[in-house]
Design a protein around this motif. Structure first.
Motif, mmCIF file in Angstrom:
data_model
loop_
_atom_site.group_PDB
_atom_site.id
_atom_site.type_symbol
_atom_site.label_atom_id
_atom_site.label_comp_id
_atom_site.label_asym_id
_atom_site.label_seq_id
_atom_site.Cartn_x
_atom_site.Cartn_y
_atom_site.Cartn_z
ATOM 1 N N ALA A 192 0.765 -1.167 0.117
ATOM 2 C CA ALA A 192 -0.029 -0.158 0.039
ATOM 3 C C ALA A 192 0.845 1.184 0.014
ATOM 4 C CB ALA A 192 -0.826 -0.046 1.209
ATOM 5 N N ARG A 193 2.175 1.128 0.741
ATOM 6 C CA ARG A 193 2.746 2.447 0.530
ATOM 7 C C ARG A 193 3.474 2.700 -0.746
ATOM 8 N NH1 ARG A 193 5.522 -0.425 5.078
ATOM 9 N NH2 ARG A 193 4.828 0.576 7.170
ATOM 10 N N ARG A 194 3.434 1.739 -1.622
ATOM 11 C CA ARG A 194 3.987 1.986 -2.635
ATOM 12 C C ARG A 194 2.834 2.262 -3.878
ATOM 13 N NH1 ARG A 194 7.529 -1.043 -0.659
ATOM 14 N NH2 ARG A 194 9.819 -0.977 -1.076
ATOM 15 N N GLY A 195 1.545 2.617 -3.386
ATOM 16 C CA GLY A 195 0.581 3.026 -4.201
ATOM 17 C C GLY A 195 -0.272 1.628 -4.825
ATOM 18 N N VAL A 196 -0.065 0.565 -4.302
ATOM 19 C CA VAL A 196 -0.900 -0.609 -4.907
ATOM 20 C C VAL A 196 -2.249 -0.801 -4.214
ATOM 21 C CG1 VAL A 196 -0.702 -3.214 -5.222
ATOM 22 C CG2 VAL A 196 1.413 -1.961 -5.204
ATOM 23 N N GLN A 197 -3.018 -1.088 -5.108
ATOM 24 C CA GLN A 197 -4.497 -1.261 -4.459
ATOM 25 C C GLN A 197 -4.583 -2.948 -4.111
ATOM 26 O OE1 GLN A 197 -7.583 -0.534 -7.579
ATOM 27 N NE2 GLN A 197 -9.282 -1.359 -5.922
ATOM 28 N N VAL A 198 -4.737 -2.836 -3.043
ATOM 29 C CA VAL A 198 -4.571 -4.200 -1.987
ATOM 30 C C VAL A 198 -5.906 -4.717 -1.585
ATOM 31 C CG1 VAL A 198 -3.301 -5.581 -0.214
ATOM 32 C CG2 VAL A 198 -2.220 -3.592 -1.330
ATOM 33 N N GLN A 199 -6.426 -5.936 -2.152
ATOM 34 C CA GLN A 199 -7.439 -6.715 -1.217
ATOM 35 C C GLN A 199 -6.832 -8.015 -0.658
ATOM 36 O OE1 GLN A 199 -10.352 -7.960 -3.951
ATOM 37 N NE2 GLN A 199 -11.891 -8.169 -2.176
ATOM 38 N N VAL A 200 -7.245 -7.947 0.745
ATOM 39 C CA VAL A 200 -6.907 -9.080 1.728
ATOM 40 C C VAL A 200 -7.895 -9.941 1.721
ATOM 41 C CG1 VAL A 200 -6.218 -9.462 4.088
ATOM 42 C CG2 VAL A 200 -5.094 -7.477 2.885
ATOM 43 N N VAL A 201 -7.793 -11.222 1.613
ATOM 44 C CA VAL A 201 -8.804 -12.282 1.619
ATOM 45 C C VAL A 201 -8.512 -13.282 2.785
ATOM 46 C CG1 VAL A 201 -10.102 -14.034 0.292
ATOM 47 C CG2 VAL A 201 -8.894 -12.207 -0.838
ATOM 48 N N ASP A 202 -9.213 -13.593 3.659
ATOM 49 C CA ASP A 202 -9.126 -14.497 4.914
ATOM 50 C C ASP A 202 -10.138 -15.365 5.295
ATOM 51 O OD1 ASP A 202 -6.614 -14.670 7.028
ATOM 52 O OD2 ASP A 202 -8.562 -14.866 8.134
ATOM 53 N N ALA A 203 -9.869 -16.442 5.633
ATOM 54 C CA ALA A 203 -11.020 -17.476 5.926
ATOM 55 C C ALA A 203 -11.775 -17.112 7.183
ATOM 56 C CB ALA A 203 -10.415 -18.909 5.844
ATOM 57 N N GLY A 204 -11.055 -16.628 8.079
ATOM 58 C CA GLY A 204 -11.700 -16.196 9.429
ATOM 59 C C GLY A 204 -12.446 -14.966 9.579
ATOM 60 N N PRO A 205 -13.047 -14.930 10.629
ATOM 61 C CA PRO A 205 -14.145 -13.695 10.586
ATOM 62 C C PRO A 205 -13.583 -12.081 10.929
ATOM 63 C CG PRO A 205 -13.802 -14.823 12.919
ATOM 64 C CD PRO A 205 -12.851 -15.589 11.778
ATOM 65 N N VAL A 206 -12.129 -12.242 11.283
ATOM 66 C CA VAL A 206 -11.416 -10.991 11.368
ATOM 67 C C VAL A 206 -9.988 -11.198 11.076
ATOM 68 C CG1 VAL A 206 -13.048 -10.115 13.094
ATOM 69 C CG2 VAL A 206 -10.933 -11.674 13.966
ATOM 70 N N GLY A 207 -9.324 -10.140 11.146
ATOM 71 C CA GLY A 207 -8.012 -10.202 11.069
ATOM 72 C C GLY A 207 -7.310 -10.959 12.098
ATOM 73 N N ALA A 208 -6.227 -11.516 11.959
ATOM 74 C CA ALA A 208 -5.398 -12.470 13.162
ATOM 75 C C ALA A 208 -6.394 -13.225 13.730
ATOM 76 C CB ALA A 208 -4.871 -11.231 14.211
ATOM 77 N N SER A 209 -7.100 -14.017 12.952
ATOM 78 C CA SER A 209 -7.882 -15.060 13.479
ATOM 79 C C SER A 209 -7.280 -16.665 13.669
ATOM 80 C CB SER A 209 -9.474 -15.196 12.763
ATOM 81 O OG SER A 209 -8.783 -15.365 11.630
ATOM 82 N N GLY A 210 -6.179 -16.633 13.187
ATOM 83 C CA GLY A 210 -5.411 -17.910 13.435
ATOM 84 C C GLY A 210 -4.172 -17.778 14.370
ATOM 85 N N ALA A 211 -3.033 -18.225 14.019
ATOM 86 C CA ALA A 211 -1.871 -18.315 14.986
ATOM 87 C C ALA A 211 -1.525 -16.762 15.441
ATOM 88 C CB ALA A 211 -0.823 -18.868 14.330
ATOM 89 N N SER A 212 -1.908 -15.794 14.602
ATOM 90 C CA SER A 212 -1.403 -14.541 14.951
ATOM 91 C C SER A 212 -2.541 -13.901 15.860
ATOM 92 C CB SER A 212 -1.477 -13.546 13.622
ATOM 93 O OG SER A 212 -0.650 -14.138 12.747
#
Length: 616
Positions: A267-287
Motif C-alpha cells: 500500500a505504501r507503494r500505491g498498490v491497490q490491495v485486497q486481503v482475503v482471509d477465511a477467518g471472521p477478523v484479522g489475526a484469527s489464526g496463529a496471529s
C-alpha cells in the motif's frame, strides 16, 4: 564474518584522518566540495536521475557518509528528482554515530545529524535506513568489500569507488573486486572516482566501462570517469530481479502477521490491495496471540538463522515506532538452559565469536543483574537483548490492516489460484473468481502449499499451546524472559508461559500440555513453586524442513510453469513476529525491481525455489 569499528582523528591540517590506514577521509580542499565535483559531477548527477521512477547508486567505502549526504542534499534540492533514490554502501570499518556528527563538513551539518540519529548498531550485515518517508533508502553493507561483492543483489545506475588510496588500502581497489561490483551495472551506468591508478582504470575497462581521465578536484590534477558500454552482451548478476511490469493491484491471501505486513508494504507503494482471509477478523489464526516476544536468535557461528533474525528485528523496530502503545522493547532477558550453555556463551564472548557484540545489541548478564531488569531472579545468568521485547500481536495485526487502507474480505476461503493472461485469479472451492489482480501474495501458513498446483512445498504444522496463568502468578515479572520456554507478563497483566511444540500426529492432553509449560516456569524461576493455569492460547506453527521461512517470488516449476506475479510469505515457525516485516520488504522489492535489504545468500536461503523441481 567480522567487522572492526573504525577509528578517526584529526591530522595536523585539521582533516578527518584514519590512523588504521594512515590516510585522510576526504580531500584537504573540502569534503563536501570534493564530493559534489568528483562523484556527482563525474557521474552526471543530478541530470541522470531526473524523470526516473527510481535511481540506484553503489559506493565502495562509506566512511563518514559524505558522498551519501551530499547526494541526498542534491536530490532534495532537485525539483526534477527521481521518484525514489536507493544508495548501497559498503563499509568494513564503520564509525560511530558521534563521529559522523563531529567530523562531517559544516555544509552537511543538518543531514549529518539526521543520519547519526538513524545510525544502526555496529553488527555485520545489511542495515536499511530510510529518509523522506521512504523515498530515499540507504542500505549499509557492514562487512569487508570482499564479502560484500558476493552478497550484493540487483543493479546500479551509478558507482562511487571511494576507498582510501590503493597504496594504503589495496583490498578495496583489487581488480577482481571492482569487476565483481561492476557486474551489477545497468546499461548506461556511470562511475567516477578521484583515483587514476592504471590498474584501477584497466579493471573498469575490462568490466565494460568506457573510461576517461578528466580534470580533477583541488590539488588532484586528474580523476577517472566512465560509462558502462560493454562491447559484448553477457549474463551479468541480476539476482532476484523481476523484469515484469510493476503491479497496480495485488491480492494478499491471509490476514495474519505475514499478510498484514505485506498489505502495508504494498500500500505504501500505491498498490491497490485486497486481503482475503477465511477467518471472521484479522489475526484469527496463529496471529491471534495477545502478546509475543521479539528478539534475535544468537549463535556462535553466525548462522543463517541468527543473521535473518538480526535483520528482521532491526526492520521491525522501525515499523513498531508507528505503534508505541502496542510494543515494549526496552530489552529482553534470555536465560541459559543450563550451566553448560552459560559457559559456552561466556567462552564465545571472550573469543569474540562470532563477532564482538556491541553492548547496545547483546551482552552477558548475571542472574542478579537480570533481577534488577525483570523484577524476578532467574535460575541462571544469560544474555540481555537490548531493543528486544514484546508486542501485542493480534491488536498490532488488525491495526496494520486498518492503516494499510486495503480492502478486507473475511469469511472467505480461497480454494485455488490460476492465471488468466497476465492476471492472477483467486477462486473459491467451486471455481468462482473471488478476486483478480496483477499479483498475489500467499500468506496463509501451511495452507499455502494447497494453493500452488503442481508444487510440493514441504510445510508441516506444529501445534503450540501457551498456558494462561491465574491472577497472582508472575506479577513481579516485567516484560518477558526466554530460555527453557518463555514467560510473559504484559503491561495489561496478560500472563502466559509456554509453549508446547506438538506434531500433528502426536499431541498432548490438556493436563500434559499445562504440566510441560509450568515446568518451564520453574526452570526459569525455581522460587515460584505454585502457579495455576486458567486456560490456553493455542495455534499452529507452519514450519519448513530447514526451519527457515519461505519468502519471495514463486519460480516456474514442474506442474506450475507460469508463476509470474505469484509470491509467498510463510513457514515462519515460532518467529513470525521477527520475520514478517523482513518478508514483506523482500517481496515488495522483488515486485518493484528494487534493491533488496538482505544479502544474496540469505535471499537464496529463504527463496521458495529451494524446494522446487525446475521445469525440463
Amino acid at each position: 564474518m567480522t567487522i572492526v569499528q573504525g577509528k578517526i582523528s584529526l591530522d595536523d591540517r585539521g582533516c578527518a584522518y584514519s590512523p588504521e590506514f594512515g590516510d585522510v577521509y576526504a580531500s584537504k580542499d573540502g569534503a563536501y566540495e570534493q564530493s559534489r565535483f568528483v562523484f556527482l559531477g563525474g557521474t552526471q548527477l543530478p541530470e541522470r536521475w531526473q524523470g526516473r521512477d527510481q535511481f540506484t547508486i553503489v559506493e565502495n567505502g562509506f566512511g563518514l557518509g559524505t558522498n551519501f549526504l551530499t547526494t541526498l542534499k542534491a536530490w532534495r534540492e532537485d525539483p526534477q528528482r527521481s521518484g525514489k533514490l536507493f544508495y548501497l554502501a559498503i563499509e568494513g570499518f564503520p564509525l560511530q554515530a558521534s563521529d559522523i556528527k563531529t567530523f562531517l563538513s559544516l555544509s552537511l551539518k543538518a543531514e549529518a545529524e539526521e543520519l547519526a540519529a538513524k545510525w544502526p548498531t555496529l553488527t555485520p550485515g545489511v542495515h536499511r535506513l530510510t529518509f523522506d518517508e521512504g523515498r530515499v533508502v540507504l542500505d549499509l553493507y557492514f562487512m569487508p568489500s570482499s564479502a560484500a561483492v558476493k552478497k550484493l543483489s540487483g543493479a546500479f545506475d551509478a558507482f562511487y569507488p571511494d576507498g582510501f588510496s590503493p597504496k594504503k588500502n589495496p583490498e578495496m581497489w583489487e581488480p577482481r573486486l571492482l569487476k565483481a561490483i561492476c557486474s551489477h551495472a545497468r546499461e548506461g551506468a556511470t562511475l567516477a572516482t578521484w583515483c587514476v591508478a592504471s590498474a584501477v582504470r584497466k579493471a573498469f575497462t575490462e568490466a565494460g566501462f568506457t573510461i576517461q581521465k578528466v580534470p580533477g578536484f583541488g590539488h588532484k590534477s586528474e580523476m577517472t570517469v566512465g560509462r558502462f558500454e560493454p562491447k559484448f552482451k553477457h549474463r551479468r548478476s541480476t539476482t532476484f530481479l523481476n523484469s515484469a511490469e510493476k503491479p497496480q493491484s495485488a491480492i494478499v491471501i491471509g490476514a495474519g502477521l505475514a499478510g498484514s505486513a505485506v498489505a502495508c508494504e504494498l500500500a505504501r507503494r500505491g498498490v491497490q490491495v485486497q486481503v482475503v482471509d477465511a477467518g471472521p477478523v484479522g489475526a484469527s489464526g496463529a496471529s491471534a496471540l495477545r502478546w509475543g516476544v521479539v528478539h534475535a536468535q544468537p549463535s556462535g557461528d553466525d548462522n543463517q538463522l541468527f543473521r535473518l533474525t538480526r535483520s528482521g528485528l532491526e526492520m521491525l523496530r522501525e515499523e513498531l515506532l508507528c505503534y508505541p502503545e502496542l510494543v515494549r522493547t526496552e530489552g529482553l532477558y534470555q536465560m541459559a538452559r543450563d550451566g553448560a550453555e552459560l559457559q559456552k556463551w561466556q567462552q564465545q564472548f571472550a573469543q569474540l565469536k562470532p563477532f564482538s557484540f556491541p553492548k547496545d545489541f547483546l551482552r552477558l548478564m548475571s542472574a542478579e543483574e537480570a533481577e534488577s531488569k525483570i523484577g524476578l531472579k532467574p535460575r541462571l545468568g544469560g544474555l540481555w537483548h537490548e531493543g528486544a521485547g514484546i508486542v501485542a500481536v493480534a491488536e498490532w495485526v488488525r491495526a496494520r490492516l486498518n492503516r494499510s487502507g486495503a480492502s478486507l474480505l473475511f469469511n472467505t476461503r480461497v480454494g485455488s489460484l490460476s492465471k488468466q493472461g497476465k492476471n492472477c485469479q483467486a477462486k473459491d472451492a467451486f471455481g468462482q473468481i473471488i478476486a483478480e489482480a496483477d499479483a498475489v501474495v500467499v500468506c496463509c501458513a501451511a495452507e499455502t502449499a494447497n494453493l500452488l498446483p503442481g508444487i510440493e512445498l514441504p510445510l508441516t504444522r506444529w501445534k503450540g499451546r501457551l498456558s494462561l496463568l491465574c491472577e497472582g502468578a508472575l506479577t513481579d515479572l516485567k516484560g518477558a524472559v526466554t530460555g527453557p520456554g518463555y514467560a510473559i507478563h504484559s503491561p495489561d497483566d496478560w500472563i502466559g508461559v509456554g509453549a508446547t511444540y506438538e506434531s500433528a500426529d502426536k499431541q498432548m492432553s490438556s493436563e500434559e500440555a499445562h504440566g510441560k509449560n509450568l515446568s518451564h516456569l520453574t526452570d526459569l524461576f525455581p522460587q515460584l513453586t505454585e502457579a495455576d493455569a486458567a486456560g490456553f492460547y493455542e495455534g499452529f506453527r507452519c514450519v519448513a524442513p530447514d526451519r527457515l521461512p519461505v519468502v519471495g517470488q514463486v519460480p516456474a516449476a514442474e506442474g506450475f510453469p507460469n508463476a509470474t506475479g505469484i509470491y509467498v510469505s510463510c513457514a515462519m515457525g515460532s518467529r513470525g513476529t521477527v520475520f514478517n516485516e523482513l518478508a514483506a520488504k523482500v517481496i515488495a522489492a522483488q515486485m518493484f525491481n528494487e534493491p533488496i535489504p538482505l544479502e544474496a545468500d540469505l535471499l537464496r536461503a529463504i527463496d521458495p525455489g529451494r524446494f522446487f523441481k525446475k521445469p525440463r
